[in-house]
Design a protein around this motif. Structure first.
Motif, PDB file in Angstrom:
ATOM      1  N   PHE A 321      -2.548   9.088  -4.053  1.00  0.00           N
ATOM      2  CA  PHE A 321      -0.841   8.776  -3.649  1.00  0.00           C
ATOM      3  C   PHE A 321       0.424   8.416  -4.497  1.00  0.00           C
ATOM      4  CE2 PHE A 321       0.803   4.706  -1.697  1.00  0.00           C
ATOM      5  CZ  PHE A 321       1.704   5.469  -1.029  1.00  0.00           C
ATOM      6  N   CYS A 322       1.397   9.316  -4.024  1.00  0.00           N
ATOM      7  CA  CYS A 322       2.337   9.273  -5.126  1.00  0.00           C
ATOM      8  C   CYS A 322       3.222   9.005  -3.673  1.00  0.00           C
ATOM      9  CB  CYS A 322       1.909  10.508  -5.787  1.00  0.00           C
ATOM     10  SG  CYS A 322       2.145  12.092  -5.270  1.00  0.00           S
ATOM     11  N   SER A 323       4.944   9.638  -4.385  1.00  0.00           N
ATOM     12  CA  SER A 323       5.839   9.450  -3.530  1.00  0.00           C
ATOM     13  C   SER A 323       7.315  10.698  -4.218  1.00  0.00           C
ATOM     14  CB  SER A 323       6.834   8.340  -3.500  1.00  0.00           C
ATOM     15  OG  SER A 323       7.977   8.455  -2.248  1.00  0.00           O
ATOM     16  N   HIS A 360       4.049  10.373   0.461  1.00  0.00           N
ATOM     17  CA  HIS A 360       5.725   9.647   0.937  1.00  0.00           C
ATOM     18  C   HIS A 360       6.745   9.905   0.473  1.00  0.00           C
ATOM     19  CE1 HIS A 360       7.607   6.131   2.214  1.00  0.00           C
ATOM     20  NE2 HIS A 360       6.769   5.412   2.903  1.00  0.00           N
ATOM     21  N   ASP A 361       7.821  10.622   1.289  1.00  0.00           N
ATOM     22  CA  ASP A 361       8.324  10.715   1.396  1.00  0.00           C
ATOM     23  C   ASP A 361      10.332  10.106   0.709  1.00  0.00           C
ATOM     24  OD1 ASP A 361       8.407  12.759   2.899  1.00  0.00           O
ATOM     25  OD2 ASP A 361       8.561  12.119   4.679  1.00  0.00           O
ATOM     26  N   LYS A 362       9.830   8.844   0.636  1.00  0.00           N
ATOM     27  CA  LYS A 362      10.892   7.976  -0.150  1.00  0.00           C
ATOM     28  C   LYS A 362      10.773   7.195  -0.880  1.00  0.00           C
ATOM     29  CE  LYS A 362      12.783   5.837   4.908  1.00  0.00           C
ATOM     30  NZ  LYS A 362      12.639   5.700   5.211  1.00  0.00           N
ATOM     31  N   ILE A 363       9.618   6.326  -0.844  1.00  0.00           N
ATOM     32  CA  ILE A 363       9.124   4.522  -1.530  1.00  0.00           C
ATOM     33  C   ILE A 363       8.879   5.023  -2.526  1.00  0.00           C
ATOM     34  CG2 ILE A 363       6.921   5.142  -1.494  1.00  0.00           C
ATOM     35  CD1 ILE A 363       8.689   1.948  -0.424  1.00  0.00           C
ATOM     36  N   ARG A 376       0.308  -2.139   5.130  1.00  0.00           N
ATOM     37  CA  ARG A 376      -0.132  -1.840   6.224  1.00  0.00           C
ATOM     38  C   ARG A 376      -0.310   0.032   6.611  1.00  0.00           C
ATOM     39  NH1 ARG A 376       3.608  -5.927   6.796  1.00  0.00           N
ATOM     40  NH2 ARG A 376       5.275  -4.467   7.587  1.00  0.00           N
ATOM     41  N   LYS A 377      -0.041   0.913   5.982  1.00  0.00           N
ATOM     42  CA  LYS A 377       0.038   2.268   6.667  1.00  0.00           C
ATOM     43  C   LYS A 377      -1.190   2.589   5.276  1.00  0.00           C
ATOM     44  CE  LYS A 377       2.174   6.661   7.946  1.00  0.00           C
ATOM     45  NZ  LYS A 377       3.598   7.183   7.421  1.00  0.00           N
ATOM     46  N   GLU A 378      -0.430   3.207   4.775  1.00  0.00           N
ATOM     47  CA  GLU A 378      -1.392   4.011   3.448  1.00  0.00           C
ATOM     48  C   GLU A 378      -2.841   3.455   3.051  1.00  0.00           C
ATOM     49  OE1 GLU A 378       1.950   6.075   4.003  1.00  0.00           O
ATOM     50  OE2 GLU A 378       2.034   4.524   3.650  1.00  0.00           O
ATOM     51  N   HIS A 379      -2.700   2.448   2.479  1.00  0.00           N
ATOM     52  CA  HIS A 379      -3.665   1.795   1.963  1.00  0.00           C
ATOM     53  C   HIS A 379      -4.729   0.831   3.054  1.00  0.00           C
ATOM     54  CE1 HIS A 379      -2.404   1.830  -2.409  1.00  0.00           C
ATOM     55  NE2 HIS A 379      -0.886   1.049  -2.186  1.00  0.00           N
ATOM     56  N   ASP A 380      -4.109   0.387   3.619  1.00  0.00           N
ATOM     57  CA  ASP A 380      -4.777   0.433   5.593  1.00  0.00           C
ATOM     58  C   ASP A 380      -5.894   1.419   5.389  1.00  0.00           C
ATOM     59  OD1 ASP A 380      -6.249  -1.714   7.312  1.00  0.00           O
ATOM     60  OD2 ASP A 380      -4.801  -0.533   8.326  1.00  0.00           O
ATOM     61  N   GLU A 381      -5.129   2.687   5.956  1.00  0.00           N
ATOM     62  CA  GLU A 381      -5.788   3.314   6.768  1.00  0.00           C
ATOM     63  C   GLU A 381      -7.248   4.100   5.427  1.00  0.00           C
ATOM     64  OE1 GLU A 381      -6.143   5.401   9.238  1.00  0.00           O
ATOM     65  OE2 GLU A 381      -5.345   3.560   9.897  1.00  0.00           O
ATOM     66  N   PHE A 382      -6.750   3.913   3.744  1.00  0.00           N
ATOM     67  CA  PHE A 382      -7.184   4.750   2.531  1.00  0.00           C
ATOM     68  C   PHE A 382      -8.877   3.519   2.874  1.00  0.00           C
ATOM     69  CE2 PHE A 382      -3.558   6.168   0.529  1.00  0.00           C
ATOM     70  CZ  PHE A 382      -3.977   7.652   0.322  1.00  0.00           C
ATOM     71  N   ALA A 383      -8.306   2.194   2.458  1.00  0.00           N
ATOM     72  CA  ALA A 383      -9.595   1.348   2.815  1.00  0.00           C
ATOM     73  C   ALA A 383     -10.455   1.308   4.418  1.00  0.00           C
ATOM     74  CB  ALA A 383      -8.628  -0.013   2.849  1.00  0.00           C
ATOM     75  N   SER A 384      -9.686   1.150   5.307  1.00  0.00           N
ATOM     76  CA  SER A 384     -10.384   1.211   6.644  1.00  0.00           C
ATOM     77  C   SER A 384     -11.414   3.050   7.170  1.00  0.00           C
ATOM     78  CB  SER A 384      -9.460   1.322   7.246  1.00  0.00           C
ATOM     79  OG  SER A 384      -9.148  -0.302   7.704  1.00  0.00           O
TER      80      SER A 384
END
Length: 734
Positions: A321-323, A360-363, A376-384
């Protein structure tokens, strides 16, 4: 601006009162930061975790002691943990700051993993290293930690998912290459693994080692610290990358939003100011082998017994996961190790590796760990969906996130607010992000050789004098006088000139008179601030351009390259991962084993093979399809007895069969089916549900599903033409 002088005067008075109150509250926030800093450092094991934790293993008690610890995160009362789910182990970076950023708040890596029902563990560290500890000692300790975690969860359906944040990422990868049996999926968040990589004109931090003449300066700093390296210097390097934010924006944002920003500011500064130290041996290894040497991706790092650390030995799925907005670990440094190790996606598959990346586009760099939106988005989806990722066939994928609301079909199969989809990619997709050419590789290889020479000269001619004159007392004084520490201590309890703020800040809060946003003087203030930021950004851009040009000019010299042993005429890269003839022989042997097993198995094997055959045409998979497959796994007595690891092995076996000989894999599929039409019909219905979970099929995927229907409906085996069209064949001679 108002034309009436009386209005201008009123606006000026209002602004003056507001500005004075803001300044008072701003100074009070800095004082609170100083007091918080002192309180934080006074703790035995300072951290910024927002959760209660129980000590599981103290690394100082191991045979080869280190200052690392393993802690179990105590779930909040409203969180239910499922002991059948694999545990998550979050490893924080020791890159100048203290531990805890992985569980900084509820919306964090730890928070979303527990929300998904996973037990959570945290690998942190104490402020000061154990004398003599090395990177190898830390790897051994973390292996022990994982063994403890695995032993505590005998019912879990998978090995631990390990998250390596920033610099912890390369440490996790080294251990996973040495002890692959300890790992489930690995998530690398903002982790650099290919330190030379980058794009011309961007992210010039990679040039720093060459511009400073190599790692001799690291050795000097450690010697002046009496064998200890002050992590504040690493933090200083981070801050130097964005002088506008360091010198102005961060403080101005607090001043301009003092009524709402102080709490968030203080929470972040508690972590940012918690500087830690490293042993000289540790930081020298990191700088020589990784930062400047870039040896990890090429398999040039060896353990004490001579074992080569080859990242191709890792058997767990790797999520990167990078940006694009990360100036510390840009996408090239996070991903180009894949290009260093593999020549094609088929080679990735031959090693049985699954690599998933998300960009990620800009973080920014820190946002990868601390942003609530990212959690709430990337890390939540990876965990779920970590089991979904674990079940992906070997290959290279990009993770794409689609809002649940836009998913028209089977929303009941989606666990969160987003749908995670993994799309097949090739190495060209990574190359398209930009990177080094052959000349760049030669320049960095030259810088690495120059670093080795300068370090040897320093150790021979200067180091004995520095070490003889340095003392622990002087080293401690130097650490206290570091500019980053002084900015906290100047506003702390030791400064008597700050005592007036208690009364003044209280009065400012009680009499607060905030002005309207349309006040002309406030607008002028914003304009001045923007101009300051613009000037500092222009300064940064100029320095970056000069630095890059200086690096390219110096290390492009054919004379210098020849002097340090770099062949400037060679068409080959100076460094690349070695190919193994033994591995090729093992792959050939494995292919023969797979060929002999085409007709072995039962209904479950046939269903998995059919699912993969249709899915390979789509070149992507999302969590809805996996949830449907999870239901397929529950069908039949044999399927229910399989563990997740066994089901994963079965899936990979069927995938490789389709890869090595798709025609034969389809021809023999009918041999795996039972004679009972009812069982075949129920299995076919589940297959259709799984492959259409994202919606109706079209194109080649729809055609393949029709072929599967004919295979399941036919009582005779089917043959495949070279074009993939199936025809009924009689069982001659059977």
């Amino acid at each position: 601006m108002a034309n009436d002088p009386a209005d201008v005067f009123v606006d000026a008075i209002s602004y003056s009162i507001d500005a004075g109150q803001r300044l008072t509250l701003f100074l009070d926030a800095l004082r609170q930061r100083g007091l918080q800093y002192e309180e934080h450092l006074a703790k035995l094991a300072p951290h910024v975790l927002d959760y209660d934790a129980e000590l599981v293993c103290d690394g100082r008690q191991l045979a080869r002691p280190v200052n690392y610890i393993l802690a179990h995160i105590v779930p909040p009362p409203d969180v239910v943990i499922d002991e059948l789910k694999r545990p998550f182990v979050i490893v924080d970076p020791r890159a100048g700051h203290g531990p805890g950023i992985g569980g900084f708040k509820a919306d964090s890596e730890i928070g979303v993993a527990m929300k998904a029902g996973h037990p959570c563990y945290f690998v942190g560290f104490l402020p000061d290293p154990v004398p003599g500890q090395t990177i190898a000692d830390i790897a051994l300790a973390e292996a022990t930690f994982l063994e403890r975690v695995i032993a505590r969860h005998p019912k879990a359906e998978g090995k631990p998912c390990v998250i390596g944040n920033c610099q912890a990422g390369w440490a996790v990868m080294i251990l996973a290459a040495l002890r692959p049996e300890l790992f489930g999926p690995i998530i690398l968040a903002g982790s650099p693994l290919s330190y030379w990589a980058g794009v011309s004109g961007q992210n010039p931090m990679r040039y720093s080692g060459g511009l400073l003449g190599g790692s001799w300066l690291t050795a000097l700093t450690s010697d002046l610290g009496a064998g200890t390296f002050d992590g504040a210097w690493l933090v200083q390097n981070f801050e130097n990358q964005n002088p506008a934010n360091t010198l102005w924006t961060k403080q101005y944002n607090l001043y301009s939003k003092i009524d709402t920003e102080a709490e968030r500011y203080l929470a972040f500064e508690k972590w940012w100011g918690g500087h830690v130290t490293l042993n000289a041996e540790e930081i020298q290894f990191i700088v020589d082998e990784l930062f400047i040497g870039n040896k990890l991706a090429c398999g040039e790092i060896r353990t004490a017994d001579g074992t080569s650390i080859d990242l191709r030995n890792i058997r767990s799925p790797i999520v990167v996961f990078c940006s694009k907005g990360d100036n510390i670990t840009p996408p090239q440094q996070a991903l180009d190790w894949i290009l260093d190790l593999y020549g094609s996606v088929d080679e990735i598959r031959a090693y049985g590796q699954t690599i998933v990346y998300a960009i990620h586009d800009k973080i920014g760099h820190l946002g990868i760990f601390v942003s609530a939106g990212v959690a709430r988005k990337e890390h939540d989806e990876f965990a779920s969906n970590i089991d979904f990722i674990d079940m992906l066939p070997p290959g290279l994928y990009e993770a794409v996130f689609e809002p649940k609301a836009s998913a028209a079909d089977n929303q009941d199969l989606v666990t969160g607010d987003w749908v995670l989809r993994c799309e097949a990619r090739t190495l060209d997709d990574i190359r398209a992000l930009g990177g080094n050419d052959l000349e760049d590789e030669r320049r960095f290889a030259t810088a690495a050789r120059v670093s080795e020479i300068n370090l040897s000269l320093y150790r021979a001619l200067v180091q004995p004098w520095i070490q003889a004159s340095a003392s622990p007392a002087v080293a401690q004084a130097m650490r206290k006088l570091h500019p980053l520490r002084l900015q906290y201590e100047l506003f702390g309890s030791q400064n008597p000139f700050m005592s007036w703020l208690d009364t003044a800040a209280s009065e400012a809060r009680q009499g607060r008179q905030a002005i309207a946003d349309d006040n002309p003087f406030l607008k002028a203030q914003e304009v001045v601030s923007a101009q300051i930021v613009n000037a500092l950004d222009n300064w940064r851009i100029m320095v970056e351009r000069v630095s890059e040009q200086a690096f390219r000019t110096v290390y492009s010299s054919p004379l210098l390259q020849s002097a340090v042993g770099i062949d400037s005429s060679s068409p080959r890269r100076p460094r690349s991962a070695a190919k193994s003839k033994l591995h090729a022989e093992l792959v050939a042997k494995r292919i023969e084993e797979l060929r002999s097993g085409f007709a072995r198995g039962g209904l479950l094997h046939a269903c998995v093979r059919a699912l993969l055959y249709v899915g390979m045409a789509k070149e992507s998979a999302d969590e809805r399809g996996f949830e449907a497959i999870r239901r397929l796994r529950k069908q039949g007595e044999h399927a229910r007895k399989l563990t997740l690891a066994e089901f994963k092995a079965l899936t990979r076996e069927q995938f490789f069969m389709l890869l090595i000989d798709q025609e034969e894999a389809l021809r023999t599929l009918s041999d795996l089916l039972p004679p009972d039409p009812g069982l075949k019909g129920a299995a076919l219905a589940l297959i259709e549900q799984a492959v259409t979970a994202r919606g109706p099929l079209s194109g080649p995927a729809a055609g393949r599903l029709d072929e599967v229907r004919r295979l399941f409906d036919s009582a005779s085996p089917l043959d495949a033409s070279p074009h993939g069209k199936l025809r009924v064949a009689t069982r001659q001679g059977r």
